[in-house]
Design a protein around this motif. Structure first.
Motif, PDB file in Angstrom:
ATOM      1  N   ASP A 223       0.853  -1.183   0.000  1.00 32.34           N
ATOM      2  CA  ASP A 223       0.000   0.000   0.000  1.00 32.34           C
ATOM      3  C   ASP A 223       0.894   1.239   0.000  1.00 32.34           C
ATOM      4  N   ALA A 224       0.806   2.028  -1.065  1.00 28.97           N
ATOM      5  CA  ALA A 224       1.657   3.205  -1.195  1.00 28.97           C
ATOM      6  C   ALA A 224       0.897   4.311  -1.907  1.00 28.97           C
ATOM      7  N   GLU A 225       1.303   5.540  -1.641  1.00 31.82           N
ATOM      8  CA  GLU A 225       0.731   6.698  -2.312  1.00 31.82           C
ATOM      9  C   GLU A 225       1.811   7.754  -2.493  1.00 31.82           C
ATOM     10  N   VAL A 226       1.663   8.539  -3.561  1.00 27.09           N
ATOM     11  CA  VAL A 226       2.627   9.592  -3.855  1.00 27.09           C
ATOM     12  C   VAL A 226       2.271  10.829  -3.038  1.00 27.09           C
ATOM     13  N   ARG A 227       3.216  11.327  -2.268  1.00 27.81           N
ATOM     14  CA  ARG A 227       3.022  12.525  -1.477  1.00 27.81           C
ATOM     15  C   ARG A 227       3.701  13.747  -2.090  1.00 27.81           C
ATOM     16  N   GLU A 228       4.715  13.526  -2.891  1.00 30.63           N
ATOM     17  CA  GLU A 228       5.433  14.657  -3.497  1.00 30.63           C
ATOM     18  C   GLU A 228       6.033  14.211  -4.821  1.00 30.63           C
ATOM     19  N   LEU A 229       5.853  15.028  -5.839  1.00 31.82           N
ATOM     20  CA  LEU A 229       6.383  14.733  -7.171  1.00 31.82           C
ATOM     21  C   LEU A 229       7.032  16.004  -7.721  1.00 31.82           C
ATOM     22  N   ASP A 230       8.335  15.948  -7.887  1.00 28.50           N
ATOM     23  CA  ASP A 230       9.103  17.100  -8.369  1.00 28.50           C
ATOM     24  C   ASP A 230       9.888  16.676  -9.607  1.00 28.50           C
ATOM     25  N   PRO A 231       9.344  16.903 -10.817  1.00 28.78           N
ATOM     26  CA  PRO A 231      10.061  16.469 -12.041  1.00 28.78           C
ATOM     27  C   PRO A 231      11.301  17.320 -12.280  1.00 28.78           C
ATOM     28  N   PRO A 232      12.265  16.786 -13.008  1.00 28.49           N
ATOM     29  CA  PRO A 232      13.484  17.564 -13.303  1.00 28.49           C
ATOM     30  C   PRO A 232      13.195  18.715 -14.265  1.00 28.49           C
ATOM     31  N   ASP A 233      13.993  19.751 -14.163  1.00 27.56           N
ATOM     32  CA  ASP A 233      13.849  20.918 -15.032  1.00 27.56           C
ATOM     33  C   ASP A 233      14.498  20.613 -16.383  1.00 27.56           C
ATOM     34  N   PRO A 234      13.715  20.627 -17.501  1.00 33.16           N
ATOM     35  CA  PRO A 234      14.311  20.290 -18.805  1.00 33.16           C
ATOM     36  C   PRO A 234      15.309  21.336 -19.293  1.00 33.16           C
ATOM     37  N   GLU A 235      15.245  22.548 -18.754  1.00 30.99           N
ATOM     38  CA  GLU A 235      16.175  23.585 -19.187  1.00 30.99           C
ATOM     39  C   GLU A 235      17.542  23.447 -18.545  1.00 30.99           C
ATOM     40  N   LYS A 236      17.635  22.620 -17.524  1.00 26.84           N
ATOM     41  CA  LYS A 236      18.909  22.417 -16.842  1.00 26.84           C
ATOM     42  C   LYS A 236      19.441  21.031 -17.186  1.00 26.84           C
ATOM     43  N   ASP A 237      20.645  21.007 -17.670  1.00 21.43           N
ATOM     44  CA  ASP A 237      21.274  19.725 -18.010  1.00 21.43           C
ATOM     45  C   ASP A 237      21.664  18.986 -16.729  1.00 21.43           C
TER      46      ASP A 237
END
Length: 285
Positions: A223-237
């Protein structure tokens, strides 16, 4: 455990044999008031209480020193056997709930102390109140992860009390009943207990990693749930995103095994971190 059961059975048989041979019945005249006792002493409650403090008739006063010493040793040994059976009872090896040797030793010693106190008190109410006042000054404070061990501590106290007054049948019945009840309660303990964890994953592709993680959780029935989702910035390599999950992890499942499984399934993962959601004692059932 078979050896412990055999040794315990032999010792219990020895106790019964010696107790039957060395037990001395108290004469009927001991319970009968003296015929020539003055009426004034029996009518005055203060004189009766004072005489009870000075000379209190117990069952050991009618025995010889050797018989009384043997009876005391048998009762103390009986308390050790019964409390030891409960303290070192067989149970599944549950991580975080492994048996503490100090708690088991405390349970055995508490039964011995209870048996000794009952033999010291005897039939004297004054001694009982004095020992109660002295024992109330002692505070037992320790960190026990399994709450059932505190209950076993109280059962060991009851076993010691039964052994101290010579109630062999009551002590054996209580020990066997508590042993069977604990076995029933702890039968599926490893499968029913879980801990609340927080999983933080640093990855270069959050969408791909989230799909893989959900498949792993579904396969493991977590049993799991997502509490935080922070995708990477595509403008930063080389930027790295993060996903935070709250999940209920069974005690039988190790975090290092889960981390290796996630790293093998997804090459985008760079860091995995496990932490408790609240505290180290955040364990549920």
């Amino acid at each position: 455990m078979v050896l412990v059961a055999v040794v315990g059975g032999v010792l219990l048989a020895l106790i019964f044999m010696l107790n039957r041979g060395s037990g001395v019945s108290q004469p009927a005249s001991a319970n009968r008031p003296a015929a020539n006792a003055p009426a004034q002493a029996s009518d005055n409650p203060f004189i009766a209480a004072a005489s009870d403090v000075v000379s209190s008739n117990t069952e050991f006063e009618t025995m010889s020193r050797s018989q009384a010493g043997l009876q005391i040793i048998l009762r103390l040994l009986f308390a050790v056997i019964l409390s030891g059976i409960l303290a070192f009872r067989p149970r599944q090896d549950v991580p975080l709930f492994r048996r503490s040797l100090f708690v088991s030793q405390t349970q055995i010693l508490l039964a011995v102390v209870a048996a000794a106190l009952m033999m010291v008190v005897g039939d004297s109410a004054a001694r009982a109140f004095a020992i109660f006042a002295a024992a109330s000054l002692v505070r037992f404070r320790t960190n026990i992860r399994d709450p059932k061990e505190i209950t076993v501590l109280l059962i060991s106290l009851a076993l010691g009390l039964a052994a101290g007054v010579g109630r062999w049948e009551l002590g054996i019945a209580l020990c066997l009943f508590a042993l069977a009840l604990l076995w029933l309660l702890e039968f599926n303990e490893q499968q029913n207990i879980f801990r609340s964890m927080e999983l933080t994953i640093k990855t270069r592709d959050t969408d791909r990693t989230q799909q893989i993680i959900q498949k792993i959780f579904k396969r493991r029935k977590l049993d799991a749930e997502v509490r935080e989702l922070d995708p990477p910035d595509p403008e930063k390599d080389g930027d790295v995103g993060s996903i935070v999950y709250y999940l209920n992890l069974p005690l039988s499942m190790r975090t290092d095994a889960m981390s290796d499984r996630i790293l093998r399934a997804d090459a985008n993962v760079e860091k995995i971190q496990w932490s408790k959601t609240k505290s180290a004692s955040d364990i549920y059932q």
